[in-house]
Design an enzyme around this catalytic site. Sequence first.
Site, mmCIF file in Angstrom:
data_model
loop_
_atom_site.group_PDB
_atom_site.id
_atom_site.type_symbol
_atom_site.label_atom_id
_atom_site.label_comp_id
_atom_site.label_asym_id
_atom_site.label_seq_id
_atom_site.Cartn_x
_atom_site.Cartn_y
_atom_site.Cartn_z
ATOM 1 N N HIS A 477 0.822 -1.207 0.000
ATOM 2 C CA HIS A 477 0.000 0.000 0.000
ATOM 3 C C HIS A 477 0.861 1.264 0.000
ATOM 4 O O HIS A 477 0.678 2.140 0.853
ATOM 5 C CB HIS A 477 -0.918 0.017 1.223
ATOM 6 C CG HIS A 477 -1.895 -1.107 1.271
ATOM 7 N ND1 HIS A 477 -2.532 -1.478 2.451
ATOM 8 C CD2 HIS A 477 -2.361 -1.942 0.316
ATOM 9 C CE1 HIS A 477 -3.343 -2.493 2.202
ATOM 10 N NE2 HIS A 477 -3.247 -2.791 0.916
ATOM 11 N N PRO A 478 1.806 1.422 -0.933
ATOM 12 C CA PRO A 478 2.624 2.636 -0.923
ATOM 13 C C PRO A 478 1.791 3.857 -1.288
ATOM 14 O O PRO A 478 0.898 3.797 -2.132
ATOM 15 C CB PRO A 478 3.687 2.354 -1.987
ATOM 16 C CG PRO A 478 3.035 1.401 -2.932
ATOM 17 C CD PRO A 478 2.162 0.530 -2.066
#
Length: 552
Positions: A477-478
Amino acid sequence: MKSGKNIKKLTEEYDYIIVGAGSAGSALAYRMAQDNNKKVLLIEFGGKNNSLLIKMPAALSHPMNMKKYNWGYTASAEEALNGRSLNCPRGKGLGGSSSINGMIFVRGHPLDFDNWERKGAQGWSYSDVLPYFKKMENSDQITSKWRGKNGPIHVQKAKQKNILHKAFTDSAVEAGFELTDDYNGYKQEGLGAADMTIYRGQRWSAARAYLDRIDRKKNVKILTSCLVDKLLFTNNKCIGVIYIKNGKKYEVRCLKGVVLAAGAIGSPSILQRSGIGPLNLLKKLGIKPIVRLDGVGKNLQDHLELYFQVKCKLPVTLYKYTNIFSKSSIFLRWLFFKTGIGASNQFETLGFLKTDNKQAYPNLQYHFLPLAIKYDGSAPFRGHGFQFHIGTMRSKSRGFIEIIDTNPFSHPKIQFNYLSHPDDLQDFRNAIKISRKILRQPPFRKFLDEEINPGSELRTNAQLDNYIRSNVESAYHPCGSCKMGSEYDLETVVTPDCKVKGTQNLYCADSSIFPIITNGNLNAPSIMVGEKAVDHILNKSPLPKDNSIPFL
């Protein structure tokens, strides 16, 4: 930045050029296409992503491990993870990461967005973004005032047929936690059935939802297998892009603007290659500065998670389906009827819990899976087991992204600085203790065998810390690497109207602009950003606020 001699200049001009056909970019292109007066070009590095492996929900681990569909980034070694380097998969092709993700749909907690506004993203509070979540959504929760009914994104609630899902939720209640009927509705806190971007037994990616609706004979052109090298400028005004296809460079221009939607890794990389970023980095690489923006690539965030695995006494897990004969049967049933186990991602129960009462809102996310296996499909436990994916939601650690040279095919340096803040370790320690408390409750008693991972022998803080450092994984989940905020904030890259600060006709709209990471999986808020950004870019009035009061 002028075009060179070996760059072919295309004569056709567009009003807008969108870079990246992922979750946000697909929404941007579709909404812009609805305005027939706008001529739009959408540029994507990957292909069309029509594979059965992408369409079949239960096959989710396969496309994530394929270079054809995944950029294949690897983050730099992390000191706090005992020197480990974690994979950072990002979707490549139409639909972007929505074509390779786990199909879990989570809007985020209302306070996430209120905090965005407090951090300088004016007009992005929960009451501002809720109308866009509703606009984009076609939920099967048709009686809820909180959910959208007519949008492009189909969302279905999991059926939770496996008996272990009920054992998990019942045990959590016995342990003192709550249930929620809809974590995307009135109340996120608690445990309940997962929302999934699955429709009629198939993955419902952003490409299926948005791009398949576009009549390409009219005002939108979609280019695939094209890598954007850099942006073109006249002074600080963005006038187009240079892209590469089959080893040749092309220049294409626009009249009204370029919208970066290349994601948390791609968008800052393109900005830096184009001369927008930290001055020291640009000078080091010999890039002519266009605008000094020190925040480009900074503020990088992610969710980490642990796989808490347990042996199961009874043969009720999905392990019985992991042999080749069962897999073949599951695939054939899905292929011909789009039903059965193949039509689910299997992550059918989610939970959002607090580690303690000091938390303003949940800081843990649980995914429950009735099988002991890694997220990427590797290393299954040889026997019946189940697992919790435990993720901490609001890490205080921050990382950065920096290009290493001017070659657009070179992967940038990705440094998350995971667990660099001491509070992050404490959250994981507490999460392990909460998980053990849930497992001790009566509803799990007939299923519970021994703890596989971390292992019941690990009890002290030192033992748990070492296990966490050695085993924690990215939840993929950058976000946050082109932070949206006040123009007076020195680390702001994107102002609340989605303009790149200090430029003209340049916008950014994807997960990179998140000021703070949201609770849960990021696909839904990324799409919402694309939906809302269109109104800002086209100077339309935003949707009226929805002042419904959620559970806080």
